[in-house]
Design a protein around this motif. Structure first.
Motif, mmCIF file in Angstrom:
data_model
loop_
_atom_site.group_PDB
_atom_site.id
_atom_site.type_symbol
_atom_site.label_atom_id
_atom_site.label_comp_id
_atom_site.label_asym_id
_atom_site.label_seq_id
_atom_site.Cartn_x
_atom_site.Cartn_y
_atom_site.Cartn_z
ATOM 1 N N GLU A 35 0.860 -1.240 -0.102
ATOM 2 C CA GLU A 35 -0.043 -0.111 -0.081
ATOM 3 C C GLU A 35 0.913 1.311 -0.008
ATOM 4 O O GLU A 35 2.060 1.303 0.512
ATOM 5 N N VAL A 36 0.491 2.311 -0.660
ATOM 6 C CA VAL A 36 1.046 3.696 -0.697
ATOM 7 C C VAL A 36 0.242 4.590 0.191
ATOM 8 O O VAL A 36 -0.956 4.816 -0.325
ATOM 9 N N VAL A 37 0.680 5.019 1.228
ATOM 10 C CA VAL A 37 -0.274 5.944 2.021
ATOM 11 C C VAL A 37 0.457 7.494 1.972
ATOM 12 O O VAL A 37 1.592 7.186 2.204
ATOM 13 N N VAL A 38 -0.069 8.316 1.546
ATOM 14 C CA VAL A 38 0.377 9.833 1.535
ATOM 15 C C VAL A 38 -0.230 10.480 2.651
ATOM 16 O O VAL A 38 -1.444 10.202 3.050
ATOM 17 N N VAL A 39 0.839 11.150 3.726
ATOM 18 C CA VAL A 39 0.237 11.560 4.637
ATOM 19 C C VAL A 39 0.243 13.236 4.402
ATOM 20 O O VAL A 39 1.250 13.891 4.125
ATOM 21 N N VAL A 40 -0.747 14.062 4.524
ATOM 22 C CA VAL A 40 -0.689 15.450 4.251
ATOM 23 C C VAL A 40 -1.226 16.262 5.697
ATOM 24 O O VAL A 40 -1.789 15.462 6.489
ATOM 25 N N GLY A 41 -1.070 17.291 5.603
ATOM 26 C CA GLY A 41 -1.570 18.337 6.939
ATOM 27 C C GLY A 41 -0.678 19.690 6.766
ATOM 28 O O GLY A 41 0.338 19.434 6.612
ATOM 29 N N PRO A 42 -1.248 20.531 7.580
ATOM 30 C CA PRO A 42 -0.516 21.771 7.827
ATOM 31 C C PRO A 42 0.590 21.487 8.770
ATOM 32 O O PRO A 42 0.937 20.617 9.275
ATOM 33 N N SER A 43 1.793 22.594 8.603
ATOM 34 C CA SER A 43 2.985 22.331 9.294
ATOM 35 C C SER A 43 2.497 22.372 10.829
ATOM 36 O O SER A 43 1.923 23.155 11.199
ATOM 37 N N GLY A 44 3.459 21.565 11.296
ATOM 38 C CA GLY A 44 3.277 21.247 12.903
ATOM 39 C C GLY A 44 2.262 20.432 13.048
ATOM 40 O O GLY A 44 1.936 20.394 14.285
ATOM 41 N N SER A 45 1.549 19.844 12.231
ATOM 42 C CA SER A 45 0.476 18.872 12.460
ATOM 43 C C SER A 45 0.858 17.392 13.152
ATOM 44 O O SER A 45 0.096 16.501 13.604
ATOM 45 N N ALA A 209 -0.309 8.468 -7.218
ATOM 46 C CA ALA A 209 0.392 7.170 -6.580
ATOM 47 C C ALA A 209 -0.396 6.497 -5.355
ATOM 48 O O ALA A 209 -0.003 5.372 -4.926
ATOM 49 N N ALA A 210 -1.226 7.090 -4.462
ATOM 50 C CA ALA A 210 -1.569 6.936 -3.104
ATOM 51 C C ALA A 210 -2.703 5.815 -3.415
ATOM 52 O O ALA A 210 -3.642 6.129 -4.407
ATOM 53 N N ASP A 211 -2.791 5.137 -2.367
ATOM 54 C CA ASP A 211 -3.825 4.204 -2.329
ATOM 55 C C ASP A 211 -4.888 4.931 -1.338
ATOM 56 O O ASP A 211 -6.025 4.649 -1.549
ATOM 57 N N ARG A 212 -4.189 5.550 -0.334
ATOM 58 C CA ARG A 212 -5.026 5.939 0.546
ATOM 59 C C ARG A 212 -4.152 7.454 1.012
ATOM 60 O O ARG A 212 -3.171 7.587 1.125
ATOM 61 N N VAL A 213 -5.008 8.513 1.261
ATOM 62 C CA VAL A 213 -4.278 9.732 1.913
ATOM 63 C C VAL A 213 -4.913 9.983 3.127
ATOM 64 O O VAL A 213 -6.280 9.525 3.643
ATOM 65 N N VAL A 214 -4.098 10.138 4.105
ATOM 66 C CA VAL A 214 -4.292 10.691 5.430
ATOM 67 C C VAL A 214 -4.255 12.036 5.831
ATOM 68 O O VAL A 214 -2.955 12.601 5.466
ATOM 69 N N PHE A 215 -5.122 12.805 6.588
ATOM 70 C CA PHE A 215 -4.998 13.912 6.734
ATOM 71 C C PHE A 215 -4.855 14.188 8.085
ATOM 72 O O PHE A 215 -5.561 13.761 9.131
#
Ligand SMILES: Nc1ncnc2c1ncn2[C@@H]1O[C@H](COP(=O)(O)OP(=O)(O)OP(=O)(O)O)[C@@H](O)[C@H]1O
Ligand SMILES: [Mg+2]
Length: 249
Positions: A35-45, A209-215
């Motif tokens: 699995e490809v998990v992409v992690v996104v979110g604001p700075s400092g999260s 590329a992501a299978d899942r995005v995590v916020f």
């Protein structure tokens, strides 16, 4: 043998404080094989901190992290072994500056995995070819462009035969024209079935590329969804606000 359905990484009820700052708040995340998990979110999260606790560069205060079904040991040999199963690619490459590119890719397998030097060197050359920098093997890191250095760092991580690769903003230190050459290598790895956790602001890569995005926001994992769901229908105000900022600039 571990059961193939066991998540490769299981983060269960993890909390982490830096002093009085609660940086990971009851984080739960499973990453399955391939699995490809992409992690996104604001700075400092807490995105980097999440990577660092998975690799046990930082200890956790409560909860459990399992790699391939086994809880991360606190220290010692078992930790070194498990850490070698989790490769990490950093924003700042972290190559050994006084060693050639080939040595950078060879040292870990020889020292940690106990692979004979010649075998490790052959494999290192194959990996450098795979990331498109076979011709840079004998140079020192400072003689390479940022994009080439980051591809060397990816080859170095792959040389350990990790079960999973963590990337923490691998393209943020790069000039724009070098970003794609690194993302292309990562996209190919993803297509080859590598299990990956990628912290990035490259939303095009996430979609592709992501299978899942995590916020993440404020140390919490607020949303997890396939990329089209996340980008087209974010469920929380925090995610909508974040996306309106990153997608328009
Ligand atoms: N070693 C540390 N000591 C104290 N506080 C820290 C440490 N590392 C991180 N923090 C704090 O923990 C919080 C989460 O930091 P982290 O680096 O995980 O965020 P991030 O989501 O990766 O941010 P960015 O997008 O800017 O890289 C921040 O408030 C940060 O200042
Ligand atoms: Mg970070």
């Amino acid at each position: 043998m571990t059961d193939p359905s066991t998540p490769l990484i299981a983060v269960e009820h993890v909390d982490k404080w830096f002093g009085s700052l609660h940086v990971l708040r009851d984080v739960n995340l499973d990453v399955r094989r391939g699995e490809v998990v992409v992690v996104v979110g604001p700075s400092g999260s807490g995105k980097s901190t999440l990577c660092r606790v998975i690799n046990r560069i930082e200890p956790i205060d409560s909860g459990v992290i399992r790699v391939d079904g086994r809880p991360l040991p606190a220290e010692g040999r078992a930790l070194a072994r498990l850490r070698a199963d989790v490769g990490m690619v950093f924003q700042q490459f972290n190559l050994f500056s006084h060693r050639s590119i080939l040595d950078n890719v060879t040292l870990g397998p020889v020292k940690v995995r106990g692979i004979p030097r010649e075998q490790a060197r052959r494999r290192a050359r194959e990996l450098l070819a795979r990331v498109g920098i076979a011709d840079q093997a004998d140079k020192m890191p400072a003689q390479l462009s940022g994009g080439q250095q980051q591809r060397a760092a990816i080859a170095r991580a792959l040389a350990m035969d990790p079960k999973v690769l963590l990337f923490d903003e691998p393209t943020s230190a790069l000039d724009p024209e070098m970003i794609n050459e690194v993302l292309d290598v990562m996209t190919t790895l993803a297509g080859d079935g590598m299990t990956m956790v990628v912290v990035t602001h490259e939303m095009g890569f996430a979609r592709r590329a992501a299978d899942r995005v995590v916020f993440m926001a404020d140390g919490q994992l607020l949303e997890q969804a396939p990329p089209t769901d996340f980008f087209d229908h974010p469920r929380t105000d925090r995610a909508r606000d974040f996306l309106s900022k990153v997608l328009t600039h």
